[in-house]
Write a protein that holds these residues in place. Sequence first.
Motif, short mmCIF file in Angstrom:
data_model
loop_
_atom_site.label_atom_id
_atom_site.label_comp_id
_atom_site.label_asym_id
_atom_site.label_seq_id
_atom_site.Cartn_x
_atom_site.Cartn_y
_atom_site.Cartn_z
N ASP A 1 1.84 9.01 -3.50
CA ASP A 1 0.87 10.11 -3.46
C ASP A 1 -0.55 9.60 -3.66
O ASP A 1 -1.50 10.08 -3.00
N ASN A 2 -0.74 8.65 -4.56
CA ASN A 2 -2.08 8.10 -4.78
C ASN A 2 -2.60 7.36 -3.55
O ASN A 2 -3.79 7.41 -3.23
N VAL A 3 -1.68 6.63 -2.87
CA VAL A 3 -2.08 5.95 -1.64
C VAL A 3 -2.47 6.97 -0.58
O VAL A 3 -3.48 6.82 0.12
N LEU A 4 -1.68 8.04 -0.44
CA LEU A 4 -1.95 9.08 0.54
C LEU A 4 -3.30 9.74 0.28
O LEU A 4 -4.04 10.06 1.22
N LYS A 5 -3.65 9.92 -1.01
CA LYS A 5 -4.93 10.56 -1.37
C LYS A 5 -6.09 9.58 -1.35
O LYS A 5 -7.23 9.96 -1.63
N GLY A 6 -5.82 8.32 -1.06
CA GLY A 6 -6.89 7.33 -0.98
C GLY A 6 -7.36 6.82 -2.32
O GLY A 6 -8.41 6.15 -2.42
N LYS A 7 -6.60 7.07 -3.39
CA LYS A 7 -7.01 6.61 -4.71
C LYS A 7 -6.78 5.12 -4.89
O LYS A 7 -7.40 4.48 -5.74
N CYS A 8 -5.84 4.55 -4.13
CA CYS A 8 -5.56 3.12 -4.23
C CYS A 8 -4.90 2.66 -2.94
O CYS A 8 -4.53 3.47 -2.09
N ALA A 9 -4.77 1.36 -2.82
CA ALA A 9 -4.01 0.77 -1.71
C ALA A 9 -3.02 -0.21 -2.31
O ALA A 9 -3.30 -0.84 -3.34
N VAL A 10 -1.87 -0.34 -1.67
CA VAL A 10 -0.84 -1.28 -2.13
C VAL A 10 -0.65 -2.33 -1.03
O VAL A 10 -0.43 -1.99 0.13
N VAL A 11 -0.78 -3.59 -1.43
CA VAL A 11 -0.63 -4.70 -0.50
C VAL A 11 0.57 -5.53 -0.95
O VAL A 11 0.71 -5.84 -2.14
N ALA A 12 1.44 -5.88 0.01
CA ALA A 12 2.59 -6.73 -0.29
C ALA A 12 2.41 -8.09 0.36
O ALA A 12 1.87 -8.19 1.47
N MET A 13 2.85 -9.14 -0.34
CA MET A 13 2.80 -10.49 0.21
C MET A 13 4.22 -10.97 0.46
O MET A 13 5.09 -10.85 -0.41
N THR A 14 4.48 -11.53 1.65
CA THR A 14 5.78 -12.10 1.98
C THR A 14 5.60 -13.52 2.46
O THR A 14 4.50 -13.93 2.87
N ASP A 15 6.70 -14.28 2.46
CA ASP A 15 6.65 -15.61 3.06
C ASP A 15 6.98 -15.49 4.54
O ASP A 15 7.14 -14.38 5.07
N ASP A 16 7.08 -16.63 5.23
CA ASP A 16 7.29 -16.59 6.68
C ASP A 16 8.69 -16.15 7.07
O ASP A 16 8.96 -15.94 8.25
N GLU A 17 9.60 -15.98 6.08
CA GLU A 17 10.94 -15.47 6.35
C GLU A 17 11.07 -14.00 5.98
O GLU A 17 12.15 -13.42 6.06
N GLY A 18 9.96 -13.40 5.57
CA GLY A 18 9.95 -11.98 5.25
C GLY A 18 10.33 -11.65 3.82
O GLY A 18 10.48 -10.48 3.46
N LYS A 19 10.49 -12.66 2.95
CA LYS A 19 10.85 -12.40 1.56
C LYS A 19 9.65 -11.92 0.78
O LYS A 19 8.59 -12.55 0.78
N LEU A 20 9.80 -10.78 0.11
CA LEU A 20 8.72 -10.23 -0.70
C LEU A 20 8.46 -11.11 -1.92
O LEU A 20 9.40 -11.50 -2.63
#
Length: 550
Positions: free
Chosen positions: A470-489
């Motif tokens: 909900d906070n992301v939808l309202k623009g209050k924050c952004a969430v960024v995920a980092m993965t390796d080249d095999e897609g592992k979070l």
Amino acid sequence: MGTLLAKIVIPKMFDFIQAPVALGEGLYLDANVYAHYCVACGQTFTARWGYTSINGWQSWNGNFFSCPGCQGSSKHKGLVHEIGVGIPEKMILSLYEYKNHISLRISYTEVTFDDIRFCAIKKRCHETLTFDARKRKSYFETNDSVKYEISNPAEREFGEQSVLRYLTHSSIAWKNNKKDFASMLLKLRTAISKKVKDFHNIKLKAMHVPAGSSMGVLIFPLSNIAWRLAVADAPNLPTVFNDRSWRSDYRGFVEAHYMDKISLEYFLEEVIVKTRTGLSYPQSALKVMGLRDTKAFRKIIAKGGLLEAGRLKAAVGISEDYKEQLLLAGALARVGELGLRIERSYAFAELSLNFLKIASDRYKKNAAYFLIKHYSPSEIYDCSRMYFKLVAETQELLWIEKPSIAQMHDWLVEKWDAQKNKDYSLQIPEHVVRRLAMQKDRLKFFLPETAHELRMVGNKLHNCVGSYADNVLKGKCAVVAMTDDEGKLLVCIEVREGAIWQAKLNQNRQVSNNAELNAAVLDWAKEAKLKINTSDVDTGSGKNELRNAI
């Protein structure tokens, strides 16, 4: 006439035999009155538990009394039982050898309290155990001349009705005659082994089992001898059988072998019948279970425990591939042994077995085996529970996409979460995506674009970022995920007001715990023109203060 091999005289089983004749009620709940029979002098009397009064409070603390006839003390061995139940006062065990059988005669004097006058009534009784070496059958004859065959250890008449059940810790004979019991059992095993060799040319392997305490010093060892006489090449009874009741640990043992108490009794009975036709124990067990008679299967039965055929049948039910069946038999045995060591029944429920079977049919070779090897029983149950709740189209998608065995649980979690939770777009502005999403060497930074994707990031990294939708939808924050080249979070990052507020590894550990990933986050933050507003990231300044990463 038979030859006397051993004789044990037990002049006194207990110091006192007691039975309640009046029970206390209300405030006097513990004020029970007992009828007592003194074995030393034959005196019968009634006594109440010791009464004490402390600061006006009344209590009956312990069953302390003295016999009015001989002044014997109640501090010695005694046995409490119900009115009308006969208890052995003294006992004589005589072991005789005959041409075809060995006989154990049990003579005893029984004491019963009359339920009206509460006087002690004594009578002579006897029981007989017969081990017929020629017929390879064993019998128990009660004092009432009722005769049972006791070859099947799952049947309970012998353990529940024989007077030998009183040879437990509560009897004087437990300590005084334990060596005599061991010697008598040794002579019985030796005599039976010799006769079986003479009559059938069969060499019986060791039949010794520990007596234990639940059923006394004799019932379990004698039950094992009867079983082994009937099925000469079978393993000895497992110690868990040394229980006169069917408690949860017994049930767990049976369930760990994919059987139940009813099928256990039937299985052992049919094995006995088959071995009497000339089949070996492994052959009989396989035939009763409806399994192929192969050398490898016979070896599994011979080397395993008494109920190993149950696990083997479960393995055959999972996979149609013979080689995988052999692998599964070993895997199920290891799981079962683990469960018994930690006093739990580790067996797969029917739902899990169905899932493993489908995986074996639809997935890659040895899929069911690798699932058992990779996951615990509870995790496989979790997988099966989620799978069978998915709609048919999603179930079929599992066998089309075929994630690796290691990723199957997470795949099912993702699909089940998507099915039960309404998904929606987080409507992330394009300029935010352009600023924060990027590829850095082998690492990828991306923004989950739907509530479902965000929940999956939280599930895989074991944190609560899914609740940020909900906070992301309202623009209050952004969430960024980092993965390796095999897609592992690897990392989950919260960005607010042009700064990093959180940067977490798996299970909410700070990214500063990993120097390489910490450096990658700093490099990404510099390019994205973000400040560092958290101690999760080590900026190298040595201080937990705001720092411009540009």
